[in-house]
Design a protein around this motif. Structure first.
Motif, short mmCIF file in Angstrom:
data_model
loop_
_atom_site.label_atom_id
_atom_site.label_comp_id
_atom_site.label_asym_id
_atom_site.label_seq_id
_atom_site.Cartn_x
_atom_site.Cartn_y
_atom_site.Cartn_z
N TYR A 71 41.57 41.71 36.74
CA TYR A 71 40.87 40.50 37.30
C TYR A 71 39.76 39.97 36.53
CZ TYR A 71 43.55 42.59 41.74
OH TYR A 71 44.13 43.09 42.32
N VAL A 72 40.12 40.15 35.23
CA VAL A 72 39.23 39.51 34.53
C VAL A 72 39.13 38.12 34.54
CG1 VAL A 72 40.76 39.55 32.49
CG2 VAL A 72 38.42 39.57 31.78
N ASP A 73 40.22 37.57 35.05
CA ASP A 73 40.26 35.93 35.24
C ASP A 73 39.65 35.37 36.53
OD1 ASP A 73 41.87 37.31 37.07
OD2 ASP A 73 43.42 35.86 36.95
N ILE A 74 38.97 36.24 37.19
CA ILE A 74 38.31 35.92 38.44
C ILE A 74 36.97 34.83 38.25
CG2 ILE A 74 36.22 37.66 38.44
CD1 ILE A 74 36.64 38.13 41.33
N PHE A 75 36.58 34.67 37.11
CA PHE A 75 35.60 33.64 36.74
C PHE A 75 36.32 32.24 36.01
CE2 PHE A 75 33.09 37.53 36.58
CZ PHE A 75 32.34 37.46 37.74
N THR A 76 37.64 32.49 35.68
CA THR A 76 38.19 31.20 34.95
C THR A 76 39.45 30.84 35.79
OG1 THR A 76 39.60 33.13 33.85
CG2 THR A 76 37.45 32.27 32.80
N GLU A 77 40.22 31.62 36.59
CA GLU A 77 41.44 30.82 37.44
C GLU A 77 41.02 31.09 38.81
OE1 GLU A 77 44.89 32.44 36.04
OE2 GLU A 77 44.50 31.88 33.99
N PHE A 78 41.38 30.11 39.54
CA PHE A 78 41.27 30.13 41.15
C PHE A 78 42.48 29.71 41.59
CE2 PHE A 78 40.59 27.94 45.25
CZ PHE A 78 39.95 28.78 45.81
N ILE A 79 43.02 30.66 42.51
CA ILE A 79 44.27 30.49 43.07
C ILE A 79 44.21 30.22 44.42
CG2 ILE A 79 46.40 31.80 43.69
CD1 ILE A 79 46.02 33.41 41.07
N SER A 80 43.48 31.02 44.99
CA SER A 80 42.93 30.82 46.70
C SER A 80 41.80 31.80 47.00
CB SER A 80 44.31 31.25 47.45
OG SER A 80 44.53 32.65 47.24
N VAL A 81 41.07 31.17 48.24
CA VAL A 81 40.07 31.89 48.76
C VAL A 81 40.40 33.26 49.06
CG1 VAL A 81 38.51 32.34 50.71
CG2 VAL A 81 39.13 29.97 49.66
N TYR A 82 41.61 33.51 49.48
CA TYR A 82 42.24 34.91 49.90
C TYR A 82 42.37 35.76 48.62
CZ TYR A 82 45.53 38.50 50.96
OH TYR A 82 46.28 39.68 51.13
N ASN A 83 43.00 35.32 47.44
CA ASN A 83 43.09 35.96 46.31
C ASN A 83 41.53 36.51 45.65
OD1 ASN A 83 43.33 35.61 42.87
ND2 ASN A 83 45.29 36.53 43.67
N THR A 84 40.79 35.47 45.72
CA THR A 84 39.38 35.72 45.13
C THR A 84 38.73 36.83 45.85
OG1 THR A 84 39.30 33.37 44.33
CG2 THR A 84 37.16 34.68 44.42
N ILE A 85 38.93 36.71 47.33
CA ILE A 85 38.08 37.75 48.07
C ILE A 85 38.67 39.02 47.76
CG2 ILE A 85 37.83 38.50 50.34
CD1 ILE A 85 37.64 35.41 51.19
N MET A 86 39.99 39.37 47.89
CA MET A 86 40.60 40.39 47.63
C MET A 86 40.27 41.13 46.30
SD MET A 86 42.29 41.02 50.38
CE MET A 86 43.13 42.46 49.99
N LYS A 87 40.36 40.15 45.22
CA LYS A 87 39.76 40.71 43.89
C LYS A 87 38.42 41.23 43.99
CE LYS A 87 42.51 37.63 41.08
NZ LYS A 87 42.51 36.39 40.16
N ILE A 88 37.35 40.46 44.52
CA ILE A 88 35.97 41.02 44.58
C ILE A 88 35.86 42.16 45.39
CG2 ILE A 88 33.76 40.46 45.66
CD1 ILE A 88 34.45 37.45 45.01
N VAL A 89 36.82 42.40 46.71
CA VAL A 89 36.77 43.64 47.37
C VAL A 89 37.06 44.83 46.69
CG1 VAL A 89 37.71 44.82 49.27
CG2 VAL A 89 36.87 42.17 49.53
N PHE A 90 38.36 44.53 45.91
CA PHE A 90 38.93 45.69 45.20
C PHE A 90 37.96 46.39 44.03
CE2 PHE A 90 43.34 44.29 46.69
CZ PHE A 90 43.34 45.27 47.91
#
Length: 215
Positions: free
Chosen positions: A48-67
């Motif tokens: 999830y190194v792309d968390i700051f560069t790519e946005f797919i959806s709110v759900y996707n971003t939240i799950m990345k942060i949670v994990f």
């Protein structure tokens, strides 16, 4: 997104919540491999190194942060919490996990879909996740007895991979250009590693007995 991936994400999330519940409720990490948790932390940070560069959806971003956050929290508890860290089974958690890291990195450099920094990290995380459970399974075999919450944690973690296999099958037949063969093969390997655990888990459930793994 499809129902199989969503079910996989939810069972993965449940597995982490069960582990956090065990640590919080018992103030103990007995039966938990810190090395496996550190490997999972590395998996999520690389993937999830792309968390700051790519946005797919709110759900996707939240799950990345949670994990990422939940796994780092577990590692911190096992290393830094003054009460929890005392129960760590250091003498049983002796799997040389750095070999898994090195092998996954070499494999990612040799076998990948695109030779880019992000794709190499993605392949590395996939290969490492496939074997990250090994220190945990070895620890459980050495200890013999498996407490209920630890058993539930490993069960839900294995179920998550099972749902993701169904997700890949579904995407193969519904998406014309689906080609994540690295994830598919690694997922099959990872699921196979759970076969022995699932067998004894089913026996304990069938006989209404405490889960025990052969040494």
């Amino acid at each position: 997104m499809n129902i199989f991936r969503f079910a996989g994400d939810m069972t993965h999330l449940i597995s982490i919540l069960v582990l956090l519940l065990k640590i919080y409720a018992t103030k103990s990490c007995s039966g938990i491999s810190r090395k496996t948790q550190e490997l999972y932390a590395l998996v999520f940070l690389a993937r999830y190194v792309d968390i700051f560069t790519e946005f797919i959806s709110v759900y996707n971003t939240i799950m990345k942060i949670v994990f990422i956050a939940s796994t780092l929290a577990i590692v911190w508890c096992m290393r830094g919490h003054r009460v929890v860290r005392r129960s760590y089974d250091r003498e049983l958690d002796t799997f040389r996990h750095y070999f898994l890291i090195a092998a996954s990195l070499v494999l990612a450099l040799l076998v990948h879909e695109k030779f880019t920094f992000q794709e190499i990290l993605w392949a590395f995380s996939i290969y490492l996740e496939a074997v990250a459970i090994l220190p945990q399974l070895v620890l459980l075999q050495r200890s013999g007895n498996v407490d209920n919450l630890t058993g539930q944690y490993v069960f839900f973690l294995g179920a998550y991979r099972g749902f993701y296999i169904l997700n890949w099958i579904y995407r193969y037949f519904t998406e014309p250009h689906f080609s994540r063969w690295i994830a598919c093969i690694s997922g099959l390997v990872q699921t196979a590693l759970y076969a022995d655990f699932f067998y004894y888990y089913f026996l304990s459930w069938k006989n209404n007995a405490k889960l025990k793994l052969p040494a």
